[in-house]
Write an enzyme that holds these catalytic residues in place. Sequence first.
Site, PDB file in Angstrom:
ATOM      1  N   ASP A  14      54.874 -77.752  12.725  1.00  0.00           N
ATOM      2  CA  ASP A  14      53.753 -77.799  11.782  1.00  0.00           C
ATOM      3  C   ASP A  14      52.529 -78.343  12.517  1.00  0.00           C
ATOM      4  O   ASP A  14      52.566 -79.456  13.050  1.00  0.00           O
ATOM      5  CB  ASP A  14      54.093 -78.706  10.595  1.00  0.00           C
ATOM      6  CG  ASP A  14      53.190 -78.458   9.392  1.00  0.00           C
ATOM      7  OD1 ASP A  14      52.040 -78.036   9.611  1.00  0.00           O
ATOM      8  OD2 ASP A  14      53.624 -78.692   8.259  1.00  0.00           O
ATOM      9  N   ASP A 108      49.848 -72.130   9.689  1.00  0.00           N
ATOM     10  CA  ASP A 108      50.013 -73.273  10.594  1.00  0.00           C
ATOM     11  C   ASP A 108      51.433 -73.835  10.592  1.00  0.00           C
ATOM     12  O   ASP A 108      51.661 -74.973  10.983  1.00  0.00           O
ATOM     13  CB  ASP A 108      49.023 -74.380  10.222  1.00  0.00           C
ATOM     14  CG  ASP A 108      49.179 -74.852   8.779  1.00  0.00           C
ATOM     15  OD1 ASP A 108      49.965 -74.235   8.031  1.00  0.00           O
ATOM     16  OD2 ASP A 108      48.510 -75.834   8.405  1.00  0.00           O
ATOM     17  N   GLU A 109      52.410 -73.029  10.176  1.00  0.00           N
ATOM     18  CA  GLU A 109      53.779 -73.520  10.037  1.00  0.00           C
ATOM     19  C   GLU A 109      54.774 -72.486  10.539  1.00  0.00           C
ATOM     20  O   GLU A 109      54.678 -71.301  10.209  1.00  0.00           O
ATOM     21  CB  GLU A 109      54.046 -73.840   8.560  1.00  0.00           C
ATOM     22  CG  GLU A 109      55.389 -74.456   8.275  1.00  0.00           C
ATOM     23  CD  GLU A 109      55.573 -74.718   6.788  1.00  0.00           C
ATOM     24  OE1 GLU A 109      56.573 -75.362   6.431  1.00  0.00           O
ATOM     25  OE2 GLU A 109      54.737 -74.267   5.985  1.00  0.00           O
TER      26      GLU A 109
END
Length: 387
Positions: A14, A108-109
């Site tokens: 993350d 973003d993960e």
Amino acid sequence: MAELPNPRFIAHFDLDSFFVSVERLKDSSLIGKPVIVGGSTDRGVVAACSYETRVFGVHSAMPIKQARKLCPQAIGVRGDFESYSHYSRLVTSIIRERVPVLEKASIDEFYMDLTGMDRFFGCSQFTKELKQTVVKETGLPISYALASNKLISKIATNEVKPDGQIEVKHGEERQFLAPLKIERMPGIGEKTAVSIRKMGIFTLKELSEANPALMELRFGKGGFDLIRRANGIDDSPVVPYSERKSISTENTFESDTLNVEFLQSELVRMTEKIAFQLRQQKKLSGCVTVKIRYADFSTETKQTIISYTAADHVILTTVKELFRKSYNPNLQVRLIGVKLSHLLQGEYQMDLFSEKTENMKLYEAMDKIRNRFGEKSVLRASGLNKL
């Protein structure tokens, strides 16, 4: 004697405060200061905020006006979705080149299935080195967890932010979860948490030991799932990320046409249709393609990379530009098509970095009407022209 299956190793990466981190790469004066991303006026919402801002109670989706009252010293940044898309793709390419199975859960993960790699590399060392590579090549801070399933790895990552790393070893899942509050588990929202607390359950240990019959009475079949997850049980697979997935629509006309106004109105209608489908699936598109097939069956196809979005007006601007570059006014058109690809699962259903919240509210209202009365119940006037 049958060989025992390999133990699962699932890593969850993350990017810490991703949007703020990108802004800090662009402007080093923002480092260490409270930052709010989402608009330079009080009319927007908080798309992201730095950890320095969160200590004042500011969080994503909060009205900026309220956020400024909580943290008046925060620096407001309008946001640059093109830069965020660029860095998201950069991180994706770095990870995808190095892992066997990658799932891009959001901008973003990331989840990675490293099962079997422990025989050759050692998953702990490999994951540590992968983080170092991402940080070195992008400059972005990142937190990660290594565990036996997706649920544990996600929860663990959230527990070690920012810039942390942890491994929850096999057999230690329940021990790790036990002291955590029930709100720490993904899927337990505010309303569900209130209901669970009314049952005298406040920690994941207490939830793991809950009476199944009572949980079913209160939450239906979902009650059993809550108990399973509180015990660290999660069989969900890492779904391979593929930019080939797309949403598209085509229209072959009953008769070939030179009517450019009709063609443009069809593009509007088609774009509205697939953008609505995109939002329904809670996805964003990073690539737009327009196809034109002429009466002689020659075909012109053009595509372009865009900032991740699911907003009609943003996608439509690109569609019209691609059509303008592709269209030959001297040839009759047999078919036109629009395709959205490079799809990304995520919570951002439109460009949250606009200063205006009116567009967001408008899309929400239109989508509610379409869900109730059908896709054609709300259309742009420019999409109603007919031959």
